[in-house]
Design a protein around this motif. Structure first.
Motif, PDB file in Angstrom:
ATOM      1  N   GLY A  48      88.632  18.596  12.570  1.00  0.00           N
ATOM      2  CA  GLY A  48      89.278  19.884  12.402  1.00  0.00           C
ATOM      3  C   GLY A  48      90.138  20.205  13.593  1.00  0.00           C
ATOM      4  N   GLY A  49      90.791  21.359  13.510  1.00  0.00           N
ATOM      5  CA  GLY A  49      91.651  21.767  14.601  1.00  0.00           C
ATOM      6  C   GLY A  49      92.316  23.091  14.305  1.00  0.00           C
ATOM      7  N   THR A  50      93.331  23.388  15.099  1.00  0.00           N
ATOM      8  CA  THR A  50      94.057  24.651  15.018  1.00  0.00           C
ATOM      9  C   THR A  50      95.547  24.351  14.888  1.00  0.00           C
ATOM     10  OG1 THR A  50      92.408  25.686  16.440  1.00  0.00           O
ATOM     11  CG2 THR A  50      94.524  26.820  16.229  1.00  0.00           C
ATOM     12  N   TYR A  51      96.200  25.103  13.996  1.00  0.00           N
ATOM     13  CA  TYR A  51      97.645  24.945  13.833  1.00  0.00           C
ATOM     14  C   TYR A  51      98.373  25.606  14.981  1.00  0.00           C
ATOM     15  CZ  TYR A  51      96.742  23.178   9.184  1.00  0.00           C
ATOM     16  OH  TYR A  51      96.297  22.415   8.132  1.00  0.00           O
ATOM     17  N   ARG A  52      99.301  24.888  15.588  1.00  0.00           N
ATOM     18  CA  ARG A  52     100.102  25.393  16.699  1.00  0.00           C
ATOM     19  C   ARG A  52     101.522  25.743  16.278  1.00  0.00           C
ATOM     20  NH1 ARG A  52      98.320  22.727  21.863  1.00  0.00           N
ATOM     21  NH2 ARG A  52      96.117  23.256  21.960  1.00  0.00           N
ATOM     22  N   GLU A  53     102.041  25.019  15.277  1.00  0.00           N
ATOM     23  CA  GLU A  53     103.391  25.278  14.763  1.00  0.00           C
ATOM     24  C   GLU A  53     103.400  24.942  13.276  1.00  0.00           C
ATOM     25  OE1 GLU A  53     108.020  23.791  15.458  1.00  0.00           O
ATOM     26  OE2 GLU A  53     106.497  23.298  16.958  1.00  0.00           O
TER      27      GLU A  53
END
Length: 163
Positions: free
Chosen positions: A76-81
C-alpha cells in the motif's frame, strides 16, 4: 505491443517502459480503478483479493494479492500526484518487505489516440533496497502482469467497453 524494457538509473532507481495499444485515458483508468485493476494486477497465478483506491493527493491505496499456493502479499501507499491521464505518483510499502524504506513510484502515460507508453520510475529509499528487488523475479512478474493488462485493454477496445 512490445515487451517490458527495464533500465537502471543511478544506484536507487529502476525505470520500466511498456507500450499498449489503447488510449491514455483507458490505460490510466486500468491503473487506478479497482474494477479494472482486479483484471490484470499481478504475475500469472496471482490475483487481487482486496483492492482499495482513494484516488486523490493524500489518499491511500492498498492491494492484497493471493498466489497460486494461497500465499498472500499486501502492499500500500499514499498518492502524491494524480494528474489523469498523464501522471500518477505514489509511495509503496509491502507488509512483509525485505528491504528498508518506502519506494516512490511514478507512472507517466504518453502517446497518441490509440497507443500509450507507460514509463514507471521506481525510486528506492536505499541502493540496498533496489538491489534486493533486482534479485527477485520482478521482471518476469511485471511482464506477466503487463501481458494481462494488454489483453484486458484489447478486450475493452474491441468490445467498445467504456471505462
Amino acid at each position: 505491443m512490445t515487451g517490458l524494457t527495464v533500465t537502471l538509473h543511478g544506484d536507487r532507481e529502476i525505470r520500466l517502459s511498456r507500450d499498449f495499444a489503447a488510449p491514455r485515458r483507458l490505460v490510466f483508468a486500468a491503473f487506478t480503478r479497482p474494477e479494472l485493476l482486479v483484471r490484470w494486477w499481478g504475475a500469472r497465478g496471482w490475483h487481487l483479493v482486496e483492492c482499495e483506491v482513494d484516488l486523490r493527493v493524500g489518499g491511500h491505496w492498498r492491494f492484497v494479492s493471493r498466489g497460486p499456493d494461497g500465499d498472500l502479499m499486501a502492499q500500500g501507499g499514499t498518492y502524491r500526484e494524480v494528474d489523469p491521464p498523464a501522471r500518477l505518483v505514489c509511495t509503496e510499502l509491502f507488509d512483509d518487505q525485505s528491504y528498508p524504506g518506502e519506494t516512490l513510484v511514478r507512472h507517466d502515460f504518453t502517446g497518441s489516440a490509440d497507443r500509450t507508453t507507460v514509463v514507471t520510475h521506481l525510486r528506492y529509499a536505499t541502493a540496498q533496497g533496489r538491489d534486493t528487488v533486482l534479485r527477485y523475479p520482478m521482471t518476469r512478474g511485471l511482464n506477466e502482469a503487463f501481458d494481462r493488462l494488454a489483453a484486458a485493454l484489447h478486450t475493452d477496445s474491441t468490445t467498445g467497453a467504456t471505462t
